[in-house]
Design a protein around this motif. Structure first.
Motif, PDB file in Angstrom:
ATOM      1  N   VAL A 152      79.807 -60.814  39.674  1.00  0.00           N
ATOM      2  CA  VAL A 152      78.843 -61.567  40.472  1.00  0.00           C
ATOM      3  C   VAL A 152      79.195 -61.305  41.933  1.00  0.00           C
ATOM      4  O   VAL A 152      80.278 -61.673  42.390  1.00  0.00           O
ATOM      5  N   VAL A 153      78.291 -60.647  42.646  1.00  0.00           N
ATOM      6  CA  VAL A 153      78.501 -60.325  44.063  1.00  0.00           C
ATOM      7  C   VAL A 153      77.802 -61.387  44.890  1.00  0.00           C
ATOM      8  O   VAL A 153      76.603 -61.604  44.763  1.00  0.00           O
ATOM      9  N   VAL A 154      78.580 -62.067  45.739  1.00  0.00           N
ATOM     10  CA  VAL A 154      78.045 -63.080  46.646  1.00  0.00           C
ATOM     11  C   VAL A 154      78.179 -62.502  48.049  1.00  0.00           C
ATOM     12  O   VAL A 154      79.291 -62.231  48.508  1.00  0.00           O
ATOM     13  N   ALA A 155      77.038 -62.286  48.722  1.00  0.00           N
ATOM     14  CA  ALA A 155      77.073 -61.567  49.999  1.00  0.00           C
ATOM     15  C   ALA A 155      76.154 -62.181  51.036  1.00  0.00           C
ATOM     16  O   ALA A 155      75.176 -62.862  50.717  1.00  0.00           O
ATOM     17  N   ASN A 156      76.499 -61.920  52.284  1.00  0.00           N
ATOM     18  CA  ASN A 156      75.594 -62.098  53.413  1.00  0.00           C
ATOM     19  C   ASN A 156      75.820 -60.894  54.313  1.00  0.00           C
ATOM     20  O   ASN A 156      76.531 -59.971  53.936  1.00  0.00           O
ATOM     21  N   THR A 157      75.249 -60.872  55.489  1.00  0.00           N
ATOM     22  CA  THR A 157      75.379 -59.685  56.335  1.00  0.00           C
ATOM     23  C   THR A 157      76.735 -59.580  57.016  1.00  0.00           C
ATOM     24  O   THR A 157      77.021 -58.568  57.649  1.00  0.00           O
ATOM     25  N   ARG A 158      77.590 -60.559  56.889  1.00  0.00           N
ATOM     26  CA  ARG A 158      78.916 -60.547  57.524  1.00  0.00           C
ATOM     27  C   ARG A 158      80.059 -60.377  56.521  1.00  0.00           C
ATOM     28  O   ARG A 158      81.119 -59.884  56.877  1.00  0.00           O
ATOM     29  N   ALA A 159      79.875 -60.840  55.297  1.00  0.00           N
ATOM     30  CA  ALA A 159      80.970 -60.776  54.322  1.00  0.00           C
ATOM     31  C   ALA A 159      80.397 -60.733  52.903  1.00  0.00           C
ATOM     32  O   ALA A 159      79.274 -61.176  52.661  1.00  0.00           O
ATOM     33  N   ALA A 160      81.206 -60.209  52.002  1.00  0.00           N
ATOM     34  CA  ALA A 160      80.817 -60.173  50.583  1.00  0.00           C
ATOM     35  C   ALA A 160      82.081 -60.284  49.742  1.00  0.00           C
ATOM     36  O   ALA A 160      83.155 -59.855  50.165  1.00  0.00           O
ATOM     37  N   ARG A 161      81.924 -60.870  48.582  1.00  0.00           N
ATOM     38  CA  ARG A 161      83.049 -60.978  47.656  1.00  0.00           C
ATOM     39  C   ARG A 161      82.520 -60.894  46.229  1.00  0.00           C
ATOM     40  O   ARG A 161      81.340 -61.105  45.977  1.00  0.00           O
ATOM     41  N   VAL A 162      83.435 -60.590  45.305  1.00  0.00           N
ATOM     42  CA  VAL A 162      83.067 -60.416  43.908  1.00  0.00           C
ATOM     43  C   VAL A 162      83.830 -61.428  43.067  1.00  0.00           C
ATOM     44  O   VAL A 162      85.024 -61.657  43.270  1.00  0.00           O
ATOM     45  N   TYR A 163      83.112 -62.009  42.115  1.00  0.00           N
ATOM     46  CA  TYR A 163      83.715 -62.881  41.106  1.00  0.00           C
ATOM     47  C   TYR A 163      83.476 -62.229  39.755  1.00  0.00           C
ATOM     48  O   TYR A 163      82.437 -61.615  39.527  1.00  0.00           O
ATOM     49  N   ALA A 164      84.434 -62.378  38.859  1.00  0.00           N
ATOM     50  CA  ALA A 164      84.305 -61.828  37.510  1.00  0.00           C
ATOM     51  C   ALA A 164      84.051 -62.950  36.520  1.00  0.00           C
ATOM     52  O   ALA A 164      84.620 -64.036  36.631  1.00  0.00           O
ATOM     53  N   HIS A 165      83.190 -62.672  35.570  1.00  0.00           N
ATOM     54  CA  HIS A 165      82.896 -63.595  34.475  1.00  0.00           C
ATOM     55  C   HIS A 165      83.260 -62.857  33.192  1.00  0.00           C
ATOM     56  O   HIS A 165      82.745 -61.772  32.919  1.00  0.00           O
ATOM     57  N   LEU A 166      84.174 -63.436  32.413  1.00  0.00           N
ATOM     58  CA  LEU A 166      84.681 -62.761  31.222  1.00  0.00           C
ATOM     59  C   LEU A 166      84.122 -63.300  29.916  1.00  0.00           C
ATOM     60  O   LEU A 166      84.544 -62.873  28.847  1.00  0.00           O
ATOM     61  N   GLY A 167      83.204 -64.243  29.996  1.00  0.00           N
ATOM     62  CA  GLY A 167      82.602 -64.763  28.781  1.00  0.00           C
ATOM     63  C   GLY A 167      82.211 -66.217  28.921  1.00  0.00           C
ATOM     64  O   GLY A 167      82.617 -66.890  29.865  1.00  0.00           O
ATOM     65  N   PRO A 168      81.426 -66.720  27.969  1.00  0.00           N
ATOM     66  CA  PRO A 168      80.961 -68.106  28.017  1.00  0.00           C
ATOM     67  C   PRO A 168      82.117 -69.096  28.081  1.00  0.00           C
ATOM     68  O   PRO A 168      83.112 -68.962  27.372  1.00  0.00           O
ATOM     69  N   GLY A 169      81.976 -70.068  28.962  1.00  0.00           N
ATOM     70  CA  GLY A 169      82.970 -71.122  29.090  1.00  0.00           C
ATOM     71  C   GLY A 169      84.201 -70.749  29.892  1.00  0.00           C
ATOM     72  O   GLY A 169      85.101 -71.558  30.063  1.00  0.00           O
ATOM     73  N   LYS A 170      84.252 -69.539  30.417  1.00  0.00           N
ATOM     74  CA  LYS A 170      85.442 -69.103  31.148  1.00  0.00           C
ATOM     75  C   LYS A 170      85.274 -69.194  32.659  1.00  0.00           C
ATOM     76  O   LYS A 170      86.213 -68.915  33.397  1.00  0.00           O
ATOM     77  N   LEU A 229      84.103 -68.476  36.633  1.00  0.00           N
ATOM     78  CA  LEU A 229      84.215 -67.306  37.488  1.00  0.00           C
ATOM     79  C   LEU A 229      85.623 -67.231  38.069  1.00  0.00           C
ATOM     80  O   LEU A 229      86.224 -68.248  38.377  1.00  0.00           O
ATOM     81  N   ALA A 230      86.110 -66.024  38.233  1.00  0.00           N
ATOM     82  CA  ALA A 230      87.406 -65.796  38.867  1.00  0.00           C
ATOM     83  C   ALA A 230      87.229 -64.746  39.956  1.00  0.00           C
ATOM     84  O   ALA A 230      86.538 -63.735  39.752  1.00  0.00           O
ATOM     85  N   ALA A 231      87.827 -64.990  41.118  1.00  0.00           N
ATOM     86  CA  ALA A 231      87.720 -64.046  42.226  1.00  0.00           C
ATOM     87  C   ALA A 231      88.389 -62.724  41.863  1.00  0.00           C
ATOM     88  O   ALA A 231      89.457 -62.701  41.254  1.00  0.00           O
ATOM     89  N   VAL A 232      87.746 -61.629  42.234  1.00  0.00           N
ATOM     90  CA  VAL A 232      88.328 -60.293  42.077  1.00  0.00           C
ATOM     91  C   VAL A 232      88.939 -59.967  43.437  1.00  0.00           C
ATOM     92  O   VAL A 232      88.229 -59.670  44.393  1.00  0.00           O
ATOM     93  N   ASN A 233      90.257 -60.041  43.509  1.00  0.00           N
ATOM     94  CA  ASN A 233      90.940 -59.999  44.805  1.00  0.00           C
ATOM     95  C   ASN A 233      90.748 -58.727  45.604  1.00  0.00           C
ATOM     96  O   ASN A 233      90.724 -58.762  46.823  1.00  0.00           O
ATOM     97  N   ASP A 234      90.624 -57.589  44.959  1.00  0.00           N
ATOM     98  CA  ASP A 234      90.497 -56.346  45.725  1.00  0.00           C
ATOM     99  C   ASP A 234      89.043 -55.976  46.019  1.00  0.00           C
ATOM    100  O   ASP A 234      88.769 -54.878  46.500  1.00  0.00           O
ATOM    101  N   GLN A 235      88.115 -56.863  45.765  1.00  0.00           N
ATOM    102  CA  GLN A 235      86.698 -56.601  46.015  1.00  0.00           C
ATOM    103  C   GLN A 235      86.127 -57.615  47.010  1.00  0.00           C
ATOM    104  O   GLN A 235      85.309 -58.469  46.671  1.00  0.00           O
ATOM    105  N   ASN A 236      86.580 -57.516  48.244  1.00  0.00           N
ATOM    106  CA  ASN A 236      86.087 -58.341  49.339  1.00  0.00           C
ATOM    107  C   ASN A 236      85.781 -57.421  50.508  1.00  0.00           C
ATOM    108  O   ASN A 236      86.531 -56.486  50.771  1.00  0.00           O
TER     109      ASN A 236
END
Length: 145
Positions: A8-26, A28-35
């Motif tokens: 899941v990429v959350v972005a605006n024109t100044r910054a963006a970051r990625v969260y990972a979803h590994l399955g139902p009920g788990k 979102l977790a930040a993907v540290n090297d994808q900012n």
């Protein structure tokens, strides 16, 4: 069985970051090297001018491009290229984009075929300043968070 990883990429024109979803009920977790952070843009001090030709009555003008728009486009392209590299490396299986309408259009324009194929949804809202719980609540129609 390997879990289906959704980025899941959350972005605006100044910054963006990625969260990972590994399955139902788990959740979102930040993907540290994808900012990403966009570089600062220096705005021109003066507007483009109009000059008179020394050889006659002709007038010439200098067109000026918007430096902020160019920077936004470059930033979206950089994000899309990094996502494409991660996709080719099979780091994730599906993709969701969350950003304001302007940035969403810029990101869409730079998605290659491999990213477009795994794009399962878009949320055209700027949620970049929202807490993780709010982002998760917006994903209800696309994912079982």
């Amino acid at each position: 069985m390997k879990p289906i990883v959704t980025w899941v990429v959350v972005a605006n024109t100044r910054a963006a970051r990625v969260y990972a979803h590994l399955g139902p009920g788990k959740g979102l977790a930040a993907v540290n090297d994808q900012n990403w952070r966009a570089p600062e843009v220096s705005m021109p001090r003066d507007k483009a001018g109009v000059g008179h030709s020394i050889s006659g009555p002709a007038v010439s003008a200098v067109s000026q491009t918007d430096p902020q728009e160019l920077a936004d486009t470059r930033f979206a392209k950089r994000i899309a290229e990094d996502l494409a590299k991660a996709r080719h490396g099979k780091t994730f299986d599906r993709l969701i984009l969350i950003s304001g309408p302007h940035m969403m259009g810029l990101l869409r324009a730079h998605l290659d075929g491999s990213l477009s194929a795994v794009l399962i949804g878009e949320i055209p809202k700027d949620l970049s300043a929202q807490p993780l719980r709010e982002i998760e609540s917006q994903l209800g129609a696309l994912l079982a968070v």
